[in-house]
Design a protein around this motif. Sequence first.
Motif, mmCIF file in Angstrom:
data_model
loop_
_atom_site.group_PDB
_atom_site.id
_atom_site.type_symbol
_atom_site.label_atom_id
_atom_site.label_comp_id
_atom_site.label_asym_id
_atom_site.label_seq_id
_atom_site.Cartn_x
_atom_site.Cartn_y
_atom_site.Cartn_z
ATOM 1 N N ILE A 112 -57.709 39.946 20.370
ATOM 2 C CA ILE A 112 -58.009 41.265 20.950
ATOM 3 C C ILE A 112 -59.489 41.609 20.769
ATOM 4 O O ILE A 112 -60.134 42.122 21.680
ATOM 5 C CB ILE A 112 -57.102 42.345 20.314
ATOM 6 C CG1 ILE A 112 -55.661 42.185 20.810
ATOM 7 C CG2 ILE A 112 -57.627 43.752 20.610
ATOM 8 C CD1 ILE A 112 -54.633 43.014 20.054
ATOM 9 N N THR A 115 -61.273 39.207 23.436
ATOM 10 C CA THR A 115 -60.959 39.324 24.871
ATOM 11 C C THR A 115 -60.990 40.771 25.365
ATOM 12 O O THR A 115 -61.210 40.999 26.555
ATOM 13 C CB THR A 115 -59.578 38.707 25.216
ATOM 14 O OG1 THR A 115 -58.551 39.423 24.521
ATOM 15 C CG2 THR A 115 -59.501 37.242 24.829
ATOM 16 N N SER A 116 -60.772 41.744 24.483
ATOM 17 C CA SER A 116 -60.754 43.141 24.937
ATOM 18 C C SER A 116 -61.997 43.917 24.470
ATOM 19 O O SER A 116 -62.733 44.457 25.288
ATOM 20 C CB SER A 116 -59.493 43.852 24.435
ATOM 21 O OG SER A 116 -58.348 43.300 25.042
ATOM 22 N N CYS A 120 -66.152 44.243 26.533
ATOM 23 C CA CYS A 120 -66.820 45.480 26.998
ATOM 24 C C CYS A 120 -68.033 45.808 26.127
ATOM 25 O O CYS A 120 -69.130 46.053 26.629
ATOM 26 C CB CYS A 120 -65.860 46.662 26.946
ATOM 27 S SG CYS A 120 -64.389 46.492 27.946
ATOM 28 N N GLY A 150 -63.722 50.620 30.652
ATOM 29 C CA GLY A 150 -62.942 49.578 29.986
ATOM 30 C C GLY A 150 -62.905 49.795 28.479
ATOM 31 O O GLY A 150 -61.858 49.662 27.836
ATOM 32 N N VAL A 154 -59.820 50.326 25.667
ATOM 33 C CA VAL A 154 -59.662 49.471 24.483
ATOM 34 C C VAL A 154 -59.581 50.302 23.205
ATOM 35 O O VAL A 154 -58.700 50.082 22.366
ATOM 36 C CB VAL A 154 -60.825 48.458 24.374
ATOM 37 C CG1 VAL A 154 -60.738 47.680 23.071
ATOM 38 C CG2 VAL A 154 -60.817 47.500 25.560
ATOM 39 N N PHE B 53 -51.059 46.942 25.725
ATOM 40 C CA PHE B 53 -52.233 46.386 26.394
ATOM 41 C C PHE B 53 -51.955 46.104 27.876
ATOM 42 O O PHE B 53 -52.869 45.840 28.638
ATOM 43 C CB PHE B 53 -52.735 45.134 25.666
ATOM 44 C CG PHE B 53 -53.615 45.454 24.478
ATOM 45 C CD1 PHE B 53 -54.997 45.327 24.555
ATOM 46 C CD2 PHE B 53 -53.067 45.920 23.291
ATOM 47 C CE1 PHE B 53 -55.813 45.645 23.478
ATOM 48 C CE2 PHE B 53 -53.871 46.245 22.206
ATOM 49 C CZ PHE B 53 -55.252 46.112 22.302
ATOM 50 N N GLU B 72 -51.347 38.258 23.522
ATOM 51 C CA GLU B 72 -52.520 37.371 23.552
ATOM 52 C C GLU B 72 -52.084 35.901 23.612
ATOM 53 O O GLU B 72 -51.582 35.330 22.637
ATOM 54 C CB GLU B 72 -53.437 37.593 22.333
ATOM 55 C CG GLU B 72 -53.984 39.011 22.214
ATOM 56 C CD GLU B 72 -55.053 39.311 23.261
ATOM 57 O OE1 GLU B 72 -56.004 38.531 23.424
ATOM 58 O OE2 GLU B 72 -54.895 40.337 23.957
#
Lengths: 225, 225
Positions: A112, A115-116, A120, A150, A154, B53, B72
């Motif tokens: 997380i 990728t998240s 951003c 984004g 998150v 998510f 994920e």
Amino acid sequence: MSRITLFTDSRVPCPQRLLLTIHELGLQINDIREVDISKFEHKRPEILELNPFGAVPFIRDETYDPPLMLTESRAIARYIAQAYGSSDVSAALLPDPTNVVAVAKFEEAASIELTSFDACANQLVFEELFKPSWFNGETDAEKCKLLREGLVRVVDLLDKRLTDQQFMAGGKLTVVDLFFVPYMHHLVSTVYPTLLDSRPHLSAWWERITSRESYKHLFGDSKKN
Amino acid sequence: MSRITLFTDSRVPCPQRLLLTIHELGLQINDIREVDISKFEHKRPEILELNPFGAVPFIRDETYDPPLMLTESRAIARYIAQAYGSSDVSAALLPDPTNVVAVAKFEEAASIELTSFDACANQLVFEELFKPSWFNGETDAEKCKLLREGLVRVVDLLDKRLTDQQFMAGGKLTVVDLFFVPYMHHLVSTVYPTLLDSRPHLSAWWERITSRESYKHLFGDSKKN
């Protein structure tokens, strides 16, 4: 005293992720070579020979023969936590390796972050902070608008995730918490000061992080560096 | 027979990364729920309740009480490799956990896949393949030009990395190799067919991957799906 040589630029987020880990572990590294990325020193032949990816941080650990060369800030942080961290599972910066569920939740949190959050935060901090101040570039306002949208999604999800756990991977601090810190610092300090408003669980996590010696050592006590 | 429920959209790269791992492990999952992301089913309330998510894949493993919920794709792949994989270290899809250097090189490879390869490949395949064909969107040619330049740098470095090792994390197949596969498949098959030309080590790795049953099972034997 470790036998590690650290190649780094201590002023930028990825190396700082590793520096926080080094400080948390109390690891002594005497041989630190600063590589000035604003002068593109990381693209010099002698650095590219050591790390073809042309990035910092990377390490050489002469404990092994041949020495272990390792790149990628997160991989190095995991390595030093395993190789030089506490053998007491509760104090270690990694999950208990025999607890399959704890390892799974740790890896979920690690994924997380990359990728998240990083997807951003990294670009937004670059566009609004480093691009204009370091590289004389122009901030792309439209891109930043999308990145901010984004990022809000998150941090809302991170706030929810932290409702019933103190740290990103569960009940104790791990390297994953430290992976979040440099970009979160720049967001909260300058780029997006209201980011944690109305997000009580994430705010409480940030209070826990910024009250640690590792954070104060790197960014000072003002939280406004 | 596992007690896992898999929520997935089997047509897209992130779930396919996990499907390859499931196939390599010979893991039996009977309860597979397809979530059609082209119809935004991953944003429906009943899915968001399970995975805030709003993404697939995710799993629920009822081996535990309460059941383990995990999101994920890469974290799930690591989890099932640890929980359901071979206890023979040489056959396992993870490094020997007691070998600190092997773990470090595995984590370095895992980080390179995400921060270098995926950072270019994911966006490029989206812009040139999924955006026009699935979402009726227009490909951003300038963005694709930069992504292609970045991708070429990455594959050159991967080719160099594979000079003296058969797989991305060393001498044996690990989940990290599988992490690369879906986007590499789309690049080589349609988006960038010449990508592996003049890159003999990466080409040899791709031959090794595409000759495996897991790849053939997912993408067919033609390598041109």
